[in-house]
Design an enzyme around this catalytic site. Structure first.
Site, short mmCIF file in Angstrom:
data_model
loop_
_atom_site.label_atom_id
_atom_site.label_comp_id
_atom_site.label_asym_id
_atom_site.label_seq_id
_atom_site.Cartn_x
_atom_site.Cartn_y
_atom_site.Cartn_z
N ASN A 124 0.84 -1.20 0.00
CA ASN A 124 0.00 0.00 0.00
C ASN A 124 0.87 1.25 0.00
O ASN A 124 1.97 1.27 0.57
CB ASN A 124 -1.01 0.01 1.14
N GLU A 164 -3.16 -4.60 -2.92
CA GLU A 164 -3.74 -5.46 -3.96
C GLU A 164 -3.75 -4.76 -5.30
O GLU A 164 -3.43 -5.33 -6.34
CB GLU A 164 -5.17 -5.87 -3.58
N1 THU Z 1 -5.20 -1.44 2.78
C1 THU Z 1 -4.65 -2.25 1.83
O1 THU Z 1 -3.60 -1.94 1.25
N2 THU Z 1 -5.28 -3.41 1.52
C2 THU Z 1 -6.35 -3.91 2.21
O2 THU Z 1 -6.76 -5.02 1.95
C3 THU Z 1 -6.96 -3.11 3.28
C4 THU Z 1 -6.45 -1.73 3.45
C5 THU Z 1 -4.46 -0.23 3.19
C6 THU Z 1 -5.02 1.09 2.76
C7 THU Z 1 -4.39 2.01 3.79
O3 THU Z 1 -3.08 2.36 3.35
C8 THU Z 1 -4.25 1.16 5.03
O4 THU Z 1 -4.37 -0.18 4.60
C9 THU Z 1 -5.29 1.45 6.08
O5 THU Z 1 -6.57 1.40 5.55
#
Ligand code: THU
Length: 141
Positions: free
Chosen positions: A44, A57
């Protein structure tokens, strides 16, 4: 499939180390497996304006699609706050936006591996996590 779910989860954990999360501190990694057995990883990437934040993802999917991939078998997802120790990870499920991106490129049997560790994971189909999805077929006319 030559690659095991364990391998894919290990790669998701390695990808998680690349997370850019100055705002939430929640580090996520994903490892996306193509039909041909290639893996694309993602983390992320947050943003001071919040909305542009990209989930792990989608990073993996967009890298793969840019490289010309269109057919996928599975994705492993791991997440946890920075500093989470092995054994203390929660199951992290893909957000709704990421499920919709999966529906663009994957069939209903696409496998989503939600893992706490390489030995502790749950499997879901895209059908289960995004039933009655709106997809490319809905725009056929
Ligand atoms: N996030 C993801 O990268 N994937 C997920 O499946 C759930 C949430 C990230 C987005 C943000 O950077 C952090 O987790 C908190 O929401």
């Amino acid at each position: 499939m030559a690659l095991s779910y364990d391998d894919l989860i290990h790669q998701a954990f390695a990808a998680r180390e690349r997370a850019y999360v100055p705002y939430s501190g929640f580090m996520v990694g994903a490892a996306l497996l193509t039909r041909e057995g290639k893996v694309y990883t993602g983390c992320n990437i947050e943003n001071a304006a919040f909305t542009p934040t990209n989930c792990a993802e989608r990073t993996a999917f967009f890298k793969a699609v840019y490289e010309g991939e269109r057919r996928f078998d599975a994705i492993a997802v791991v997440g946890g706050m920075s500093g989470t120790q092995a054994g203390a990870f929660p199951y992290t499920f893909p957000c709704g936006v990421c499920r919709q991106v999966m529906a663009e490129f994957c069939g209903e049997d696409f496998t989503i591996i939600v893992a706490k560790s390489p030995g502790d994971y749950k499997l879901f189909s895209l059908r289960e996590l995004l039933p009655e999805a709106f997809g490319p077929g809905d725009l056929d006319h």
